[in-house]
Structures are given as structure tokens and as C-alpha cells.
Design an enzyme around this catalytic site. Structure first.
Site, PDB file in Angstrom:
ATOM      1  N   GLY A  46       0.840  -1.203   0.000  1.00  0.00           N
ATOM      2  CA  GLY A  46       0.000   0.000   0.000  1.00  0.00           C
ATOM      3  C   GLY A  46       0.867   1.242   0.000  1.00  0.00           C
ATOM      4  N   GLN A  51       3.026   9.941   1.426  1.00  0.00           N
ATOM      5  CA  GLN A  51       4.308   9.237   1.642  1.00  0.00           C
ATOM      6  C   GLN A  51       5.320   9.554   0.539  1.00  0.00           C
ATOM      7  OE1 GLN A  51       2.145   5.291   2.507  1.00  0.00           O
ATOM      8  NE2 GLN A  51       3.979   5.143   3.779  1.00  0.00           N
ATOM      9  N   CYS A  94       5.312  -0.101   7.848  1.00  0.00           N
ATOM     10  CA  CYS A  94       5.060   1.165   7.167  1.00  0.00           C
ATOM     11  C   CYS A  94       6.322   1.556   6.395  1.00  0.00           C
ATOM     12  CB  CYS A  94       4.704   2.244   8.189  1.00  0.00           C
ATOM     13  SG  CYS A  94       4.320   3.831   7.423  1.00  0.00           S
ATOM     14  N   LEU A  95       6.132   1.883   5.126  1.00  0.00           N
ATOM     15  CA  LEU A  95       7.292   2.244   4.302  1.00  0.00           C
ATOM     16  C   LEU A  95       7.913   3.552   4.790  1.00  0.00           C
ATOM     17  CD1 LEU A  95       5.826   1.265   0.822  1.00  0.00           C
ATOM     18  CD2 LEU A  95       7.446  -0.048   2.225  1.00  0.00           C
ATOM     19  N   HIS A 136      -5.010   1.654   7.459  1.00  0.00           N
ATOM     20  CA  HIS A 136      -3.632   2.185   7.584  1.00  0.00           C
ATOM     21  C   HIS A 136      -3.415   3.350   6.602  1.00  0.00           C
ATOM     22  CE1 HIS A 136       0.873   1.337   8.098  1.00  0.00           C
ATOM     23  NE2 HIS A 136       0.844   2.126   7.041  1.00  0.00           N
ATOM     24  N   GLU A 137      -3.887   3.171   5.369  1.00  0.00           N
ATOM     25  CA  GLU A 137      -3.661   4.217   4.347  1.00  0.00           C
ATOM     26  C   GLU A 137      -4.582   5.429   4.569  1.00  0.00           C
ATOM     27  OE1 GLU A 137      -1.054   3.798   2.808  1.00  0.00           O
ATOM     28  OE2 GLU A 137      -0.807   1.636   3.005  1.00  0.00           O
ATOM     29  N   HIS A 140      -2.999   7.518   7.000  1.00  0.00           N
ATOM     30  CA  HIS A 140      -1.934   8.354   6.407  1.00  0.00           C
ATOM     31  C   HIS A 140      -2.501   9.659   5.840  1.00  0.00           C
ATOM     32  CE1 HIS A 140       1.919   6.373   6.583  1.00  0.00           C
ATOM     33  NE2 HIS A 140       1.472   5.239   6.060  1.00  0.00           N
TER      34      HIS A 140
HETATM   35  O1  K1U Z   1       1.463   2.494   3.902  1.00  0.00           O
HETATM   36  C1  K1U Z   1       2.530   1.894   3.947  1.00  0.00           C
HETATM   37  O2  K1U Z   1       3.464   2.350   4.596  1.00  0.00           O
HETATM   38  C2  K1U Z   1       2.688   0.587   3.219  1.00  0.00           C
HETATM   39  C3  K1U Z   1       2.535  -0.623   4.136  1.00  0.00           C
HETATM   40  C4  K1U Z   1       1.095  -1.077   4.098  1.00  0.00           C
HETATM   41  C5  K1U Z   1       0.664  -2.012   5.204  1.00  0.00           C
HETATM   42  C6  K1U Z   1       1.322  -3.183   5.456  1.00  0.00           C
HETATM   43  C7  K1U Z   1       0.890  -4.036   6.458  1.00  0.00           C
HETATM   44  C8  K1U Z   1      -0.222  -3.722   7.196  1.00  0.00           C
HETATM   45  C9  K1U Z   1      -0.852  -2.533   6.963  1.00  0.00           C
HETATM   46  C10 K1U Z   1      -0.420  -1.674   5.947  1.00  0.00           C
HETATM   47  C11 K1U Z   1       3.469  -1.694   3.597  1.00  0.00           C
HETATM   48  O3  K1U Z   1       3.325  -2.131   2.505  1.00  0.00           O
HETATM   49  S1  K1U Z   1       4.741  -2.236   4.641  1.00  0.00           S
HETATM   50  C12 K1U Z   1       5.518  -3.539   3.692  1.00  0.00           C
HETATM   51  C13 K1U Z   1       4.755  -4.807   3.658  1.00  0.00           C
HETATM   52  O4  K1U Z   1       3.837  -5.007   4.435  1.00  0.00           O
HETATM   53  C14 K1U Z   1       5.098  -5.853   2.664  1.00  0.00           C
HETATM   54  C15 K1U Z   1       6.144  -5.706   1.804  1.00  0.00           C
HETATM   55  C16 K1U Z   1       6.436  -6.702   0.867  1.00  0.00           C
HETATM   56  C17 K1U Z   1       5.680  -7.840   0.813  1.00  0.00           C
HETATM   57  C18 K1U Z   1       4.635  -8.001   1.676  1.00  0.00           C
HETATM   58  C19 K1U Z   1       4.328  -7.008   2.599  1.00  0.00           C
HETATM   59 ZN    ZN Z   2       2.376   3.404   6.277  1.00  0.00          ZN
END
Ligand code: K1U
Ligand code: ZN
Length: 172
Positions: A46, A51, A94-95, A136-137, A140
Site C-alpha cells: 500500500g 508518503q 510502514c514504508l 492504515h492508508e 496516512h
Molecule cells: O502504507 C505503507 O506504509 C505501506 C505498508 C502497508 C501495510 C502493510 C501491512 C499492514 C498494513 C499496511 C506496507 O506495505 S509495509 C511492507 C509490507 O507489508 C510488505 C512488503 C512486501 C511484501 C509483503 C508485505
Molecule cells: Zn504506512
């Protein structure tokens, strides 16, 4: 399409409330394309426009499994219209807070109203990972981070760690 830089804690822009999109024009379509490319490259499942430093209410998601074809989704002006009493706990990342994961409890089901890239307003009933990611988004775009759902002790510890790292990087 272009990769955009993902901003990280403690960048104050992460606390900004994003502005609604009024018209789905070429700029918004370009932003969504760039966000998808940036999200896939990260990699993440996501991304919210803030971001990548753009304070507009645009969200991208792709919850397809590794062995499945891409299934990109774009949510414009997404808002939660109802939430279940039932709660669910997922480990979130979270990225914008790299390499930190923790369990967050949120409503298990949500109904989300949004506009698609085709300009049509729709509602989606989400549960499981989709419900977690959408919440989560949407957090944000309202300037809320997943660490805000943790204890003050944990949140302060993470905030301090990232502030220290940013200070060290600025000093060279
Ligand atoms: O919004 C963001 O920072 C992105 C976040 C989204 C998210 C992940 C998990 C739960 C709620 C929201 C991410 O994508 S973190 C990375 C991640 O979860 C992932 C990366 C590669 C493969 C699988 C998952
Ligand atoms: Zn996030």
C-alpha cells in the site's frame, strides 16, 4: 511512470492532513501511476500520496500474492463510512517507518467510500488484510501513523530512534 522518494519519520509532512482531489485529471492519473511503481519497487502492499510528499487524498494498494499477477487498486478521497465492533489484530509495517513492525488492533470490517480513476464513486466492504491496509492508508491521508495506535512508551521510543538517525544523517 517514475519512481518517487518515500519520505520517512520524522518528516513533518507525514502529520499533514491531505486535501481532497477535486478533478481526476492527467496529474492525478500520473501521481497514481508513479505511486504504484514506487510501491512495487519498495516493495510494499500500500501507499498514500503523502508518503511521496504529495498532500492529496490518493491511495494505492495491491494485495495480490507473490505468485499472482499484479492487481493494482487506486482509491481517491477514500473515507470510512462504517466500522465493525469486532476487532482484529495484524502485524503492520510502514514504508515511512522502515524496518519496524508491530501488532495493531483495528475494526475487523470497514465500509469504505471512494472514487475510482474512472471518476465513479463506489463503496467497498472490506475485511482481513484489505480492511487493515485501507485503515492504515486512510490514517496516512489524515496525518496518522500506525505507531499512534501503540502505547506511548513504544511510540516515543520509535520516534526518538528515527529522530536520532535523521540528526546523524544530517550531520554527515
Ligand atoms: O502504507 C505503507 O506504509 C505501506 C505498508 C502497508 C501495510 C502493510 C501491512 C499492514 C498494513 C499496511 C506496507 O506495505 S509495509 C511492507 C509490507 O507489508 C510488505 C512488503 C512486501 C511484501 C509483503 C508485505
Ligand atoms: Zn504506512
Amino acid at each position: 511512470m517514475a519512481l518517487r522518494e518515500i519520505i520517512t519519520l520524522p518528516d513533518p509532512r507525514l502529520r499533514q492532513v491531505s486535501e481532497p482531489v477535486k478533478t481526476i485529471d492527467a496529474e492525478v492519473r500520473r501521481l497514481a501511476e508513479d505511486m504504484l511503481e514506487t510501491m512495487y519497487a519498495a516493495p510494499g502492499i500500500g501507499l498514500a500520496a503523502i508518503q511521496v510528499g504529495v498532500p492529496r487524498r490518493v491511495i494505492t494498494l495491491d494485495l495480490a500474492k507473490k505468485d499472482e499477477p499484479h492487481a493494482p487498486q487506486v482509491f481517491i478521497n477514500a473515507e470510512i463510512v462504517s466500522s465493525s465492533e469486532e476487532r482484529a489484530t495484524y502485524e503492520e509495517g510502514c514504508l515511512s517507518i522502515p524496518d519496524y513492525y508491530d501488532e495493531v488492533e483495528r475494526p475487523a470490517q470497514v465500509k469504505v467510500r471512494y472514487t475510482g480513476l474512472d471518476g465513479k464513486t463506489q463503496e467497498i466492504e472490506a475485511n482481513g488484510l484489505l480492511a487493515t491496509c485501507l485503515q492504515h492508508e486512510i490514517d496516512h491521508i489524515n496525518g496518522v501513523l500506525f505507531i499512534d495506535h501503540l502505547s506511548k512508551l513504544k511510540r516515543d521510543r520509535i520516534t526518538k530512534k528515527f529522530a536520532k538517525a535523521a540528526k546523524r544523517a544530517a550531520e554527515g
